[in-house]
Design a protein around this motif. Structure first.
Motif, PDB file in Angstrom:
ATOM      1  N   PRO A 189       0.808  -1.233   0.000  1.00  0.00           N
ATOM      2  CA  PRO A 189       0.000   0.000   0.000  1.00  0.00           C
ATOM      3  C   PRO A 189       0.833   1.271   0.000  1.00  0.00           C
ATOM      4  O   PRO A 189       0.389   2.308  -0.504  1.00  0.00           O
ATOM      5  N   ARG A 192       1.661   1.872  -3.609  1.00  0.00           N
ATOM      6  CA  ARG A 192       0.460   2.328  -4.323  1.00  0.00           C
ATOM      7  C   ARG A 192       0.126   3.774  -3.988  1.00  0.00           C
ATOM      8  O   ARG A 192      -0.359   4.526  -4.841  1.00  0.00           O
ATOM      9  N   GLU A 203      -8.789   2.038  -3.079  1.00  0.00           N
ATOM     10  CA  GLU A 203      -8.501   0.666  -2.671  1.00  0.00           C
ATOM     11  C   GLU A 203      -9.678  -0.275  -2.903  1.00  0.00           C
ATOM     12  O   GLU A 203      -9.488  -1.449  -3.221  1.00  0.00           O
ATOM     13  N   ASP A 204     -10.907   0.193  -2.761  1.00  0.00           N
ATOM     14  CA  ASP A 204     -12.066  -0.680  -2.966  1.00  0.00           C
ATOM     15  C   ASP A 204     -12.119  -1.195  -4.396  1.00  0.00           C
ATOM     16  O   ASP A 204     -12.433  -2.372  -4.633  1.00  0.00           O
ATOM     17  N   LEU A 206      -9.512  -1.341  -6.461  1.00  0.00           N
ATOM     18  CA  LEU A 206      -8.300  -2.111  -6.747  1.00  0.00           C
ATOM     19  C   LEU A 206      -8.327  -3.508  -6.135  1.00  0.00           C
ATOM     20  O   LEU A 206      -7.666  -4.420  -6.645  1.00  0.00           O
ATOM     21  N   GLY A 207      -9.078  -3.686  -5.059  1.00  0.00           N
ATOM     22  CA  GLY A 207      -9.021  -4.908  -4.274  1.00  0.00           C
ATOM     23  C   GLY A 207      -9.123  -6.208  -5.053  1.00  0.00           C
ATOM     24  O   GLY A 207      -8.247  -7.086  -4.933  1.00  0.00           O
TER      25      GLY A 207
END
Length: 246
Positions: A189, A192, A203-204, A206-207
């Motif tokens: 992270p 990123r 992030e949601d 990309l998850g």
């Protein structure tokens, strides 16, 4: 609020200039005696003869080294410098963040006496990068909305030489495709957070893609699929230097 006031806090750690890319940029600047860096961020790639840095984010300015050029908190579209302020002006991986590209490029040309150097990327090449094509198509779609077509930029500059900038496999500057041969880095992270196309996507989103990447790395599927990359020293992922003589 400037974009990098929100996402730029880690840039001083993750975006360390790469000496080989620096050599290409400094070669493009030629024999310019004075340089202005527009969209300067933390000051990566500024040559010693940089006289001013233009940066809209106070978060980024705070991360600039103590001995770096003085910074003005301002946007590319309205640079508080006189006409012909420096021999050369550089704008590195920044034009895609500008609200008014035409105004920004006009400002570059206004304050440069002799040359403008822009580092950007060609989306027609970059969207084929394995991270986007195989795992994060949402990021490719997002990047497509902000990428500046090379032809448009060349036209606004009044003509420019376009040079490919291959990315070394051990690149020290953690921009978007810097880890093309080190895929595990994209699972970090902190890495990123220093890549705007990932930090701004969220992030949601990309998850799921990152979970597939993690699985492919643990099973060896990624290494089987990209065995050819493991033998490469550098890769053209679409980064381009535009050099415009005024």
């Amino acid at each position: 609020m400037a974009t990098y006031d929100r996402i730029g806090a880690t840039y001083g750690r993750t975006r360390r200039p790469d000496s080989r890319i620096a050599a290409r940029i400094h070669e493009a600047l030629g024999d310019a005696g004075t340089v202005v860096n527009v969209g300067a961020g933390t000051g990566s790639y500024e040559p010693p003869n940089t006289v001013w840095a233009i940066e809209p984010s106070s978060v980024m300015i705070a991360q600039r080294p103590e001995a770096s050029a003085p910074a003005l908190e301002a946007s590319a579209e309205s640079i508080p410098l006189a006409d012909d302020s420096a021999d050369a002006v550089m704008a590195l991986l920044t034009v895609h963040h500008w609200n008014d590209l035409e105004a920004g490029v006009a400002e570059l040309r206004r304050i440069a006496r002799r040359r403008v150097v822009v580092l950007t990327w060609d989306q027609t090449v970059f969207r084929g990068f394995w991270l986007l094509a195989e795992y994060l198509p949402e990021v490719a779609a997002f990047d497509g909305t902000r990428a500046v077509p090379i032809g448009r930029l060349v036209a606004l500059l009044g003509g420019a030489r376009v040079e490919a900038v291959p990315v070394p496999h051990d690149c020290t500057d953690g921009f978007g495709a810097a880890f093309w041969r080190r895929p595990e880095a994209y699972l970090d992270p902190h890495v990123r957070a220093g890549i705007s196309m990932l930090a701004l996507t969220g992030e949601d989103v990309l998850g799921p893609g990152l979970a597939r990447l993690a699985d492919d790395l643990s099973t060896g599927r990624w290494h089987e699929r990209h065995a050819d990359l493991l033998q490469r020293e550098a890769l053209d992922v679409g980064y381009r230097l535009l050099v415009a003589d005024l």
